[in-house]
Structures are given as C-alpha cells and as structure tokens.
Design an enzyme around this catalytic site. Structure first.
Site, PDB file in Angstrom:
ATOM      1  N   TRP A  80       2.164   1.762  -3.597  1.00 51.01           N
ATOM      2  CA  TRP A  80       0.924   2.403  -4.178  1.00 51.01           C
ATOM      3  C   TRP A  80       0.752   3.834  -4.244  1.00 51.01           C
ATOM      4  O   TRP A  80       0.808   4.445  -5.058  1.00 51.01           O
ATOM      5  CB  TRP A  80      -0.317   1.886  -3.872  1.00 51.01           C
ATOM      6  CG  TRP A  80      -1.035   0.657  -4.440  1.00 51.01           C
ATOM      7  CD1 TRP A  80      -1.000  -0.652  -3.868  1.00 51.01           C
ATOM      8  CD2 TRP A  80      -1.383   0.515  -5.723  1.00 51.01           C
ATOM      9  NE1 TRP A  80      -1.467  -1.461  -4.895  1.00 51.01           N
ATOM     10  CE2 TRP A  80      -1.859  -0.929  -6.113  1.00 51.01           C
ATOM     11  CE3 TRP A  80      -1.582   1.418  -7.124  1.00 51.01           C
ATOM     12  CZ2 TRP A  80      -2.292  -1.345  -7.373  1.00 51.01           C
ATOM     13  CZ3 TRP A  80      -2.051   1.081  -8.300  1.00 51.01           C
ATOM     14  CH2 TRP A  80      -2.526  -0.530  -8.156  1.00 51.01           C
ATOM     15  N   TRP A 127     -20.846  11.651 -19.664  1.00 52.13           N
ATOM     16  CA  TRP A 127     -21.367  11.460 -18.262  1.00 52.13           C
ATOM     17  C   TRP A 127     -22.789  12.130 -18.267  1.00 52.13           C
ATOM     18  O   TRP A 127     -23.096  13.087 -19.038  1.00 52.13           O
ATOM     19  CB  TRP A 127     -20.436  12.364 -17.471  1.00 52.13           C
ATOM     20  CG  TRP A 127     -18.993  11.730 -17.416  1.00 52.13           C
ATOM     21  CD1 TRP A 127     -17.789  12.243 -17.986  1.00 52.13           C
ATOM     22  CD2 TRP A 127     -18.373  10.482 -16.789  1.00 52.13           C
ATOM     23  NE1 TRP A 127     -16.794  11.535 -17.895  1.00 52.13           N
ATOM     24  CE2 TRP A 127     -17.077  10.266 -17.099  1.00 52.13           C
ATOM     25  CE3 TRP A 127     -19.032   9.394 -16.253  1.00 52.13           C
ATOM     26  CZ2 TRP A 127     -16.390   9.353 -16.889  1.00 52.13           C
ATOM     27  CZ3 TRP A 127     -18.107   8.433 -15.750  1.00 52.13           C
ATOM     28  CH2 TRP A 127     -16.922   8.401 -16.356  1.00 52.13           C
ATOM     29  N   TRP A 132     -16.026  11.303 -12.988  1.00 55.01           N
ATOM     30  CA  TRP A 132     -15.067  10.911 -11.847  1.00 55.01           C
ATOM     31  C   TRP A 132     -14.487  12.099 -11.048  1.00 55.01           C
ATOM     32  O   TRP A 132     -14.323  12.279 -10.178  1.00 55.01           O
ATOM     33  CB  TRP A 132     -13.879   9.890 -11.903  1.00 55.01           C
ATOM     34  CG  TRP A 132     -12.954  10.401 -13.368  1.00 55.01           C
ATOM     35  CD1 TRP A 132     -13.334  10.201 -14.784  1.00 55.01           C
ATOM     36  CD2 TRP A 132     -11.736  11.159 -13.171  1.00 55.01           C
ATOM     37  NE1 TRP A 132     -12.260  10.693 -15.130  1.00 55.01           N
ATOM     38  CE2 TRP A 132     -11.275  11.120 -14.535  1.00 55.01           C
ATOM     39  CE3 TRP A 132     -11.014  11.672 -12.194  1.00 55.01           C
ATOM     40  CZ2 TRP A 132     -10.099  11.856 -14.964  1.00 55.01           C
ATOM     41  CZ3 TRP A 132      -9.872  12.353 -12.401  1.00 55.01           C
ATOM     42  CH2 TRP A 132      -9.371  12.432 -13.760  1.00 55.01           C
ATOM     43  N   GLU A 138       0.867  -1.213   0.061  1.00 57.66           N
ATOM     44  CA  GLU A 138       0.135   0.198  -0.118  1.00 57.66           C
ATOM     45  C   GLU A 138       0.687   1.254   0.035  1.00 57.66           C
ATOM     46  O   GLU A 138       0.563   2.223  -0.749  1.00 57.66           O
ATOM     47  CB  GLU A 138      -1.056   0.064   1.008  1.00 57.66           C
ATOM     48  CG  GLU A 138      -1.926  -1.195   1.275  1.00 57.66           C
ATOM     49  CD  GLU A 138      -2.510  -1.026  -0.094  1.00 57.66           C
ATOM     50  OE1 GLU A 138      -3.129  -0.144  -0.451  1.00 57.66           O
ATOM     51  OE2 GLU A 138      -3.050  -2.208  -0.254  1.00 57.66           O
ATOM     52  N   ASN A 164     -10.825   2.564   3.239  1.00 53.49           N
ATOM     53  CA  ASN A 164     -10.283   2.518   1.989  1.00 53.49           C
ATOM     54  C   ASN A 164     -11.358   1.654   1.118  1.00 53.49           C
ATOM     55  O   ASN A 164     -11.825   1.900  -0.151  1.00 53.49           O
ATOM     56  CB  ASN A 164      -9.016   2.065   1.791  1.00 53.49           C
ATOM     57  CG  ASN A 164      -8.773   1.646   0.289  1.00 53.49           C
ATOM     58  OD1 ASN A 164      -8.534   2.651  -0.843  1.00 53.49           O
ATOM     59  ND2 ASN A 164      -8.430   0.271  -0.124  1.00 53.49           N
ATOM     60  N   TRP A 224      -9.381   7.543  -7.911  1.00 51.13           N
ATOM     61  CA  TRP A 224     -10.512   7.926  -8.996  1.00 51.13           C
ATOM     62  C   TRP A 224     -10.762   7.495 -10.386  1.00 51.13           C
ATOM     63  O   TRP A 224     -11.513   6.900 -10.849  1.00 51.13           O
ATOM     64  CB  TRP A 224     -10.889   9.417  -9.010  1.00 51.13           C
ATOM     65  CG  TRP A 224     -11.760   9.704  -7.291  1.00 51.13           C
ATOM     66  CD1 TRP A 224     -10.978  10.181  -6.455  1.00 51.13           C
ATOM     67  CD2 TRP A 224     -13.144   9.543  -7.396  1.00 51.13           C
ATOM     68  NE1 TRP A 224     -12.375  10.252  -5.508  1.00 51.13           N
ATOM     69  CE2 TRP A 224     -13.346  10.050  -6.071  1.00 51.13           C
ATOM     70  CE3 TRP A 224     -14.197   9.027  -8.048  1.00 51.13           C
ATOM     71  CZ2 TRP A 224     -14.748   9.745  -5.519  1.00 51.13           C
ATOM     72  CZ3 TRP A 224     -15.281   9.174  -7.622  1.00 51.13           C
ATOM     73  CH2 TRP A 224     -15.733   9.505  -6.536  1.00 51.13           C
TER      74      TRP A 224
HETATM   75  P1  FAD Z   1      -3.631   1.665   5.493  1.00 53.07           P
HETATM   76  O1  FAD Z   1      -4.519   0.729   4.701  1.00 53.07           O
HETATM   77  O2  FAD Z   1      -2.972   1.617   6.582  1.00 53.07           O
HETATM   78  O3  FAD Z   1      -2.447   1.895   4.416  1.00 53.07           O
HETATM   79  C1  FAD Z   1      -1.251   2.850   4.564  1.00 53.07           C
HETATM   80  C2  FAD Z   1      -1.046   3.863   3.891  1.00 53.07           C
HETATM   81  O4  FAD Z   1      -0.652   3.362   2.446  1.00 53.07           O
HETATM   82  C3  FAD Z   1      -1.855   4.854   3.628  1.00 53.07           C
HETATM   83  O5  FAD Z   1      -1.933   5.655   4.802  1.00 53.07           O
HETATM   84  C4  FAD Z   1      -1.746   5.556   2.381  1.00 53.07           C
HETATM   85  O6  FAD Z   1      -0.445   6.285   2.674  1.00 53.07           O
HETATM   86  C5  FAD Z   1      -1.145   4.425   1.642  1.00 53.07           C
HETATM   87  N1  FAD Z   1      -2.178   3.819   0.819  1.00 53.07           N
HETATM   88  C6  FAD Z   1      -3.173   2.764   1.303  1.00 53.07           C
HETATM   89  N2  FAD Z   1      -3.961   2.467   0.284  1.00 53.07           N
HETATM   90  C7  FAD Z   1      -3.679   3.287  -0.920  1.00 53.07           C
HETATM   91  C8  FAD Z   1      -4.281   3.502  -2.204  1.00 53.07           C
HETATM   92  N3  FAD Z   1      -5.179   2.831  -2.732  1.00 53.07           N
HETATM   93  N4  FAD Z   1      -3.403   4.494  -2.831  1.00 53.07           N
HETATM   94  C9  FAD Z   1      -2.529   5.201  -2.450  1.00 53.07           C
HETATM   95  N5  FAD Z   1      -1.876   4.958  -1.170  1.00 53.07           N
HETATM   96  C10 FAD Z   1      -2.463   4.223  -0.516  1.00 53.07           C
HETATM   97  N6  FAD Z   1      -5.209   8.074   0.108  1.00 53.07           N
HETATM   98  C11 FAD Z   1      -4.712   9.132   0.414  1.00 53.07           C
HETATM   99  O7  FAD Z   1      -3.722   9.308   1.194  1.00 53.07           O
HETATM  100  N7  FAD Z   1      -5.091  10.311   0.035  1.00 53.07           N
HETATM  101  C12 FAD Z   1      -6.169  10.430  -0.802  1.00 53.07           C
HETATM  102  O8  FAD Z   1      -6.513  11.603  -1.154  1.00 53.07           O
HETATM  103  C13 FAD Z   1      -6.763   9.264  -1.080  1.00 53.07           C
HETATM  104  N8  FAD Z   1      -7.954   9.455  -2.112  1.00 53.07           N
HETATM  105  C14 FAD Z   1      -8.457   8.351  -2.309  1.00 53.07           C
HETATM  106  C15 FAD Z   1      -9.629   8.296  -3.187  1.00 53.07           C
HETATM  107  C16 FAD Z   1     -10.343   7.096  -3.503  1.00 53.07           C
HETATM  108  C17 FAD Z   1     -11.472   6.889  -4.409  1.00 53.07           C
HETATM  109  C18 FAD Z   1      -9.881   5.575  -3.101  1.00 53.07           C
HETATM  110  C19 FAD Z   1     -10.428   4.315  -3.372  1.00 53.07           C
HETATM  111  C20 FAD Z   1      -8.455   5.651  -2.324  1.00 53.07           C
HETATM  112  C21 FAD Z   1      -8.089   6.988  -1.876  1.00 53.07           C
HETATM  113  N9  FAD Z   1      -6.924   6.747  -1.177  1.00 53.07           N
HETATM  114  C22 FAD Z   1      -6.240   8.262  -0.712  1.00 53.07           C
HETATM  115  C23 FAD Z   1      -5.980   5.713  -0.623  1.00 53.07           C
HETATM  116  C24 FAD Z   1      -6.737   5.044   0.622  1.00 53.07           C
HETATM  117  O9  FAD Z   1      -8.156   4.844   0.682  1.00 53.07           O
HETATM  118  C25 FAD Z   1      -6.012   5.781   1.777  1.00 53.07           C
HETATM  119  O10 FAD Z   1      -4.622   6.163   1.757  1.00 53.07           O
HETATM  120  C26 FAD Z   1      -6.429   4.939   3.149  1.00 53.07           C
HETATM  121  O11 FAD Z   1      -7.605   4.570   3.357  1.00 53.07           O
HETATM  122  C27 FAD Z   1      -6.143   5.714   4.274  1.00 53.07           C
HETATM  123  O12 FAD Z   1      -6.080   4.959   5.403  1.00 53.07           O
HETATM  124  P2  FAD Z   1      -4.973   4.243   6.448  1.00 53.07           P
HETATM  125  O13 FAD Z   1      -3.724   5.319   6.418  1.00 53.07           O
HETATM  126  O14 FAD Z   1      -5.636   3.284   7.473  1.00 53.07           O
HETATM  127  O15 FAD Z   1      -4.229   3.062   5.406  1.00 53.07           O
END
Ligand code: FAD
Length: 434
Positions: free
Chosen positions: A262, A290, A343, A259, A325, A366
């Site tokens: 990513w 759209w 989107w 993650e 997420n 997105w």
């Molecule tokens: P954990 O699951 O503990 O993951 C640890 C870290 O990994 C996160 O804090 C983040 O930095 C990174 N990470 C995890 N999943 C993703 C992912 N899919 N893409 C990129 N990085 C990821 N994340 C953001 O930080 N900022 C945003 O603006 C953002 N917008 C999102 C929009 C959509 C539509 C979706 C589906 C996801 C988005 N995410 C975003 C990714 C993800 O949802 C969040 O990073 C995550 O929910 C944060 O919670 P956590 O710190 O508990 O994540």
C-alpha cells in the site's frame, strides 16, 4: 594547497549505513566518501512548532550515526543551510568528483534535486541517484497498456509477481565503510542554533519480532494491543531498509506485506498523479460543500469531540506523534463525514503532528477516507464511531489509556451520530449528482 578529492554521499531520508544503495555505490567509486546531511532551511522554515518531534528524531539519529562512524575514523558532515549553498560551500573545501544520493519522489524533493543536479553539472560533477526507499518505483509496476494502476489489488498482484522475478536484493554498504573519508568528528549544529528545541520522544522502537508479524493479521486492528510493527517512523527516515522489511514479510505475514505494498502504491499514485497533492483524485469530490467550522475543527484537533475513540486517537497523536492505523481511519472519517470538514484540513494537521508523516501515504489515506481517492471506500459507507469502538476496543482499554478523565459523565458527543450520518449522505449525494 590542493583541495582533497572526494565523493559525497548525500543522505536525506535514508539515515542508516547498512543496505544503503547510494552509499554502496559511492563506496565502490574509488575516492574517499564524505557522508553529508543538510537540515534544509527551506523545509525547517515551514515548521511552526519549534519543538517538532521529527527534527529531534533526525537530530538524535544523526548523533547515533556519528557514533557508529567514529569507529571508522569518519563522521557525517551535518549542516543547517539550503542545499544549493551547502554544495557551493563544499566546493570551496573539497575537490568533489561525484555525488551519490537515493531517489526522493515528493514534489519539493524532485525540484530540489533538479536544481542541485544543474549546479553540479555546471561544475563538472556527476550526480548519481538510485532507487532505495521502495522495491518498485515510478513506472515499474504498470498495467499491460503501460498506464498506471488506480486499484490496489491488481497492482499488488503484479508487484508480487515482479518481486518473485527479481528476487531478494541487498546492498552491502556496511561492509565497505573503511572507504569513508577519514576525518575528525564534525559537530552537529545544536537544535537551538537552528531555531528548534528538544522535543520529548516517546515512540516505541520497531516491533519486528516473529510473534508480532505472525499474529499481525489478528491483532492489527486492536489499538490497545502492540500488534503492529510500529516501524513507520524508522521507515520514513530510512533507519531500516524496505528490502529487509519485505524479506521479513515474505517469511511471516502476507497481510503485513500488503501494507508495505500500500505504501508503494500511494507513492506510485503521487508520482503518476501529482495533482492529488491539492485535488481529489476523483475530481467530482471537489464539489462537496464542506462546512469547515473552525471551532469544530479545533475540538477535533484537541480530542474533545465527545466520541471517546476519536478523542483517544487525537490525544495519542498530539502526545506521541503516532496513532494506531484503525484509529487514524476512525478519526479521519469522523472529520470528513460527521463534521463535513475538508479532508485537506485533517491531512495538514496530521502533516504537522505525525512523526511518520509521509506525503504519499497521508494524502492517499485521507483521500480514501473522504471517498474521492483512488480505490476509496464508497462515500455512503460511514464509520459509526460507537460500533467501531465496541468492535476494536471492547474493554475500552485504549480509550482509558489516552482519555484520562473518561467515565460515565464524559463530555457529550458534539454531534449526534445518526443526524451527522444523514447530513453527510445528503451532502455527498447532492454534490456528486450535479
Ligand atoms: P504496520 O501496520 O506494522 O504496517 C507496516 C508498514 O506498512 C507501515 O509502517 C507503513 O509503512 C505501511 N503501511 C501500513 N498501513 C498503510 C496504509 N494504510 N497506507 C500506506 N502505508 C501503510 N502512514 C505513514 O507512514 N505516514 C503517514 O503520513 C500516514 N498517514 C495516514 C493517514 C491516515 C488518515 C490513515 C488512515 C493512515 C495513514 N498512514 C500513514 C498509514 C498507517 O496508519 C501507518 O503507516 C501505520 O499506522 C504505521 O504503523 P505501523 O508501522 O505499526 O504499521
């Protein structure tokens, strides 16, 4: 009287004193270091919500930093101004020799740094910037032919190989803080003076315990369980360093490491393909007609779609500035596929509300949900909100937590799932086959 000679460490999205690359370098450069933070008017003026949670979060964080700095008879200089005017003012008071900052990759930040670099160099001041918010940046993880990766798995494979080669890194800025400029405590401009008001913050501090990370691969998809790290806001504003997170990931969870990768993948994509800010990564996805029904969009924003899992997610976002997420994926898919709303509308709404808002991650995810992003799911895979809810919130605990009035007579779905699925499939298929 001659002006005191100093170096400046300009903090932006790196609000911490430990393991801080630019601060570490600044503290080795010989002169006392003044930490600086600018509440940038160019950015704040764009925010329509005067109780913006991010502004409050930054404000509180700076107050805490000041308390820490107090122990070193130092303080962070916080101003509400434009960056250029801030530096012009600073030069009136100090003989600034060098300015240190960490790289910032978003398009606005790049332009800002170019402007400041030009100004500083015309005043014979050196501006040094460093990699800090990622392990690998820009063009450091590329295909053998030096072109950028657009698929995650091979990118992540090479990322891990490179990480293994460079080994763990750490910058011991916290051990050098006696080199900060000694000063009285600078007052932080009150939120009201900047045109804002204090927002209620209800985010959890990061959950980085061994137990959370070891079980992450099993619990990360369950929104009713605190099974993810919730570190995103802290990482966004740099209260934690990505290097310490990667170290933890290496010890406890490969899935969690992915993650974090990513996040860097999307930052690399934004840097290499800046057109994604406004356009689909795959251009033909911009042909989709759209529907963009404003009333339907409004119901989605408010969490009144009649799909409990979607509504719970949107209400969690509106109330706390964070959403799980799995649910982000469900609500995003619902907006673009079920409602056929662009989107970019959803992306902008998340951009207003998310505490962890990050242009690269938000845009990348997105685009992924809409199908036109790099390494996106094929467009014909359409989430069924009912089966998603059954699988990931089987006891409806998450739904009940956020949709207080949820019961058997809950508002009916605003659109039938089967009907919307077929409409999306036909619309996408037609647009993409032109
Ligand atoms: P954990 O699951 O503990 O993951 C640890 C870290 O990994 C996160 O804090 C983040 O930095 C990174 N990470 C995890 N999943 C993703 C992912 N899919 N893409 C990129 N990085 C990821 N994340 C953001 O930080 N900022 C945003 O603006 C953002 N917008 C999102 C929009 C959509 C539509 C979706 C589906 C996801 C988005 N995410 C975003 C990714 C993800 O949802 C969040 O990073 C995550 O929910 C944060 O919670 P956590 O710190 O508990 O994540």
């Amino acid at each position: 009287m001659s002006k005191p000679s100093i170096n400046v460490c300009w903090l932006r999205r790196d609000l911490r004193l430990h393991d801080h690359h630019a601060l570490d370098q600044a503290l080795q450069a010989g002169l006392p270091v003044l930490p600086l933070f600018i509440f940038d008017q160019h950015i704040l003026n764009q925010l329509s919500d005067k109780a913006d949670k991010r502004v409050t979060f930054i404000h509180q964080t700076l107050s805490r930093l000041n308390e820490e700095l107090c122990r070193f008879n130092s303080s962070i200089c916080v101003v509400h101004d434009t960056p250029l005017h801030t530096f012009q003012q600073l030069l009136e008071k100090f003989e600034v020799k060098e300015v240190f900052a960490n790289h910032d990759y978003e398009p606005y930040a790049v332009t800002r740094d170019q402007e400041i670099s030009g100004f500083l160099s015309s005043n014979h001041i050196r501006f040094h910037t460093f990699k800090d918010q990622v392990i690998f940046e820009k063009s450091e993880v590329m295909k053998p032919d030096n072109s950028p990766y657009t698929v995650f798995t091979p990118y992540s494979r090479l990322w891990k190989k490179r990480y293994f080669q460079i080994g763990e890194q750490r910058f011991l800025s916290e051990e050098k803080l006696s080199g900060l400029l000694k000063t009285e405590i600078f007052p932080i401009p009150p939120l009201e003076a900047m045109g804002f008001e204090e927002a209620t913050l209800s985010i959890s501090p990061p959950q980085l315990s061994e137990a959370i990370l070891i079980n992450y691969h099993q619990t990360r998809n369950l929104p009713s369980v605190p099974g993810t790290s919730q570190v995103s806001t802290y990482l966004r504003f740099g209260l934690v360093s990505v290097r310490e997170l990667v170290r933890l990931a290496q010890q406890h969870s490969e899935t969690w490491l992915n993650e974090l990768i990513w996040r860097e993948f999307f930052m690399m994509i934004l840097y290499q393909f800046p057109q994604v800010v406004d356009n689909s990564f795959k251009p033909k996805y911009d042909r989709i007609p759209w529907r963009n029904d404003e009333e339907e969009f409004d119901r989605w924003c408010k969490g009144e779609t009649g799909y409990p899992i979607v509504d719970a997610g949107m209400r969690q976002l509106n109330e706390t500035g964070w959403m799980h997420n799995r649910v982000r994926m469900i609500v995003a898919s619902f907006l673009v596929k079920h409602l056929l709303i662009d989107w970019r509308w959803g992306e902008a709404y998340f951009g207003e509300k998310l505490l962890d808002y990050e242009l690269a991650s938000n845009n990348g995810n997105w685009q992924w949900a809409a199908g036109g992003g790099c390494d996106a799911a094929p467009y014909f895979r359409i989430f069924n909100p009912w089966t998603q809810a059954k699988k990931f919130d089987p006891k409806e605990e998450y739904v009940r937590q956020w949709v207080k009035e949820y019961d058997d007579s809950y508002i009916p779905p605003m659109v039938d799932h089967e009907f919307a699925r077929k409409r999306a499939l036909e619309t996408y298929k037609r647009a993409l086959s032109i």
